[in-house]
Design a protein around this motif. Structure first.
Motif: not given
Length: 66
Positions: A26-27, A33-34, A36-37, A29-31
């Motif tokens: 899950s980390l 997403e970050a 992509r920003q 996936e969060e990374m």
């Protein structure tokens, strides 16, 4: 000797990558997403800096006899 060192380096990278995916998917996936920003130019710069740091670390390791 160069092939052995390259295989060692690749193996170490795969171990670290595998640990991250196995222990904290899950980390990851969060990374992602970050990331992509972050604008593409900044990601490119981060990649180039990581490349230079990696080359420096390999060079120092070779100087130390690895």
């Amino acid at each position: 000797m160069i092939v052995g060192t390259a295989l060692l380096a690749l193996g170490l990278v795969l171990i670290v990558e595998g640990l991250v995916y196995a222990l904290a998917p899950s980390l990851v996936e969060e990374m992602l997403e970050a990331l992509r920003q972050i604008p593409p130019e900044a990601r490119r710069l981060m990649g180039l800096l990581a490349l230079v740091l990696g080359l420096l670390l390999v060079w120092v390791a070779k100087l130390l006899g690895a």
